[in-house]
Write a protein that holds these residues in place. Structure first.
Motif: not given
Length: 230
Positions: A176-181
């Motif tokens: 998904p948008t914004g991964y990895p964290q």
């Protein structure tokens, strides 16, 4: 007859032994002494490098993978066309038995054998190894088999690792948008919602979380959760 006495030879001054050795060393050509100094320096440097590598491996708590270095983690924010993506994992209710008996047979003799490989945008190639109680397929099997069976519930007759391997591939290769964290301690986290191919969602723990080592590029664990995100 008068015997003439031969005069005694003049006394010669002899340098002490340690001064003679010093003088000899000073007269030695410099090129003969340099290889010795160079060899000693090389040995010291090699020892420092080996010590640093051993310390790094000890701190990480994991076996180092040859050729695998730390990666700079950048979130995979958009799909190829620039559109944001939700990265939902879709588990088919029927399908092949994953990863296959021949693959798991290797795990009986080699914990480093590869169960699956994934091409990720942030880390490059990531592997799921047979592993141990602390990481990989074996860790997931021991700790999270029941959790993955709860995800499948009565909707599917597939096995727990069919769902797990499908989810891991989907969330690593199409996150998904914004991964990895950043998950700290050299690890990164991926997360995504889960659904079945009929559009329904699991009644229990409808999200998946995958933890990957960014220093060894190995999947550490993967498990379903009630809450989304990392």
């Amino acid at each position: 007859m008068v015997r003439r006495t031969r005069p005694a030879p003049p006394a010669t001054h002899r340098r002490p032994a340690h001064r003679r050795r010093t003088a000899i060393l000073e007269r030695m050509p410099q090129q003969r002494r340099r290889p010795v100094v160079t060899a000693v320096a090389a040995l010291i440097a090699a020892g420092l490098v080996a010590g640093g590598f051993a310390l790094t491996a000890q701190r990480s708590g994991e076996d180092p993978v040859v050729g695998a270095g730390a990666a700079t983690v950048t979130p995979s924010a958009t799909a190829a066309d620039g559109a944001a993506r939700d990265g939902t994992v879709t588990i088919t209710r029927t399908g092949p038995d994953l990863p296959g008996a021949d693959v798991l047979d290797r795990c009986d003799t080699d914990s480093r054998a590869t169960v699956a490989r994934y091409d990720t945008a942030a880390l490059g190639q990531v592997v799921l190894q047979c592993g141990t109680s602390g990481q990989g397929y074996e860790h997931i099997r021991v700790r999270h088999t029941v959790d993955w069976r709860d995800v499948l519930g009565p909707r599917s007759d597939r096995d727990w690792d069919d769902a797990m391997l499908t989810a891991v591939q989907s969330v690593l290769e199409s996150p998904p948008t914004g991964y990895p964290q950043d998950a700290g301690d050299g690890k990164v986290c991926y997360a995504a919602p889960v659904r079945f191919d009929d559009g329904s969602r699991p009644a229990a723990e409808p999200n998946v979380r995958v933890i990957v080592s960014a220093t060894t590029d190995r999947v550490i664990t993967a498990f379903p959760t009630d809450d989304g995100g990392c």
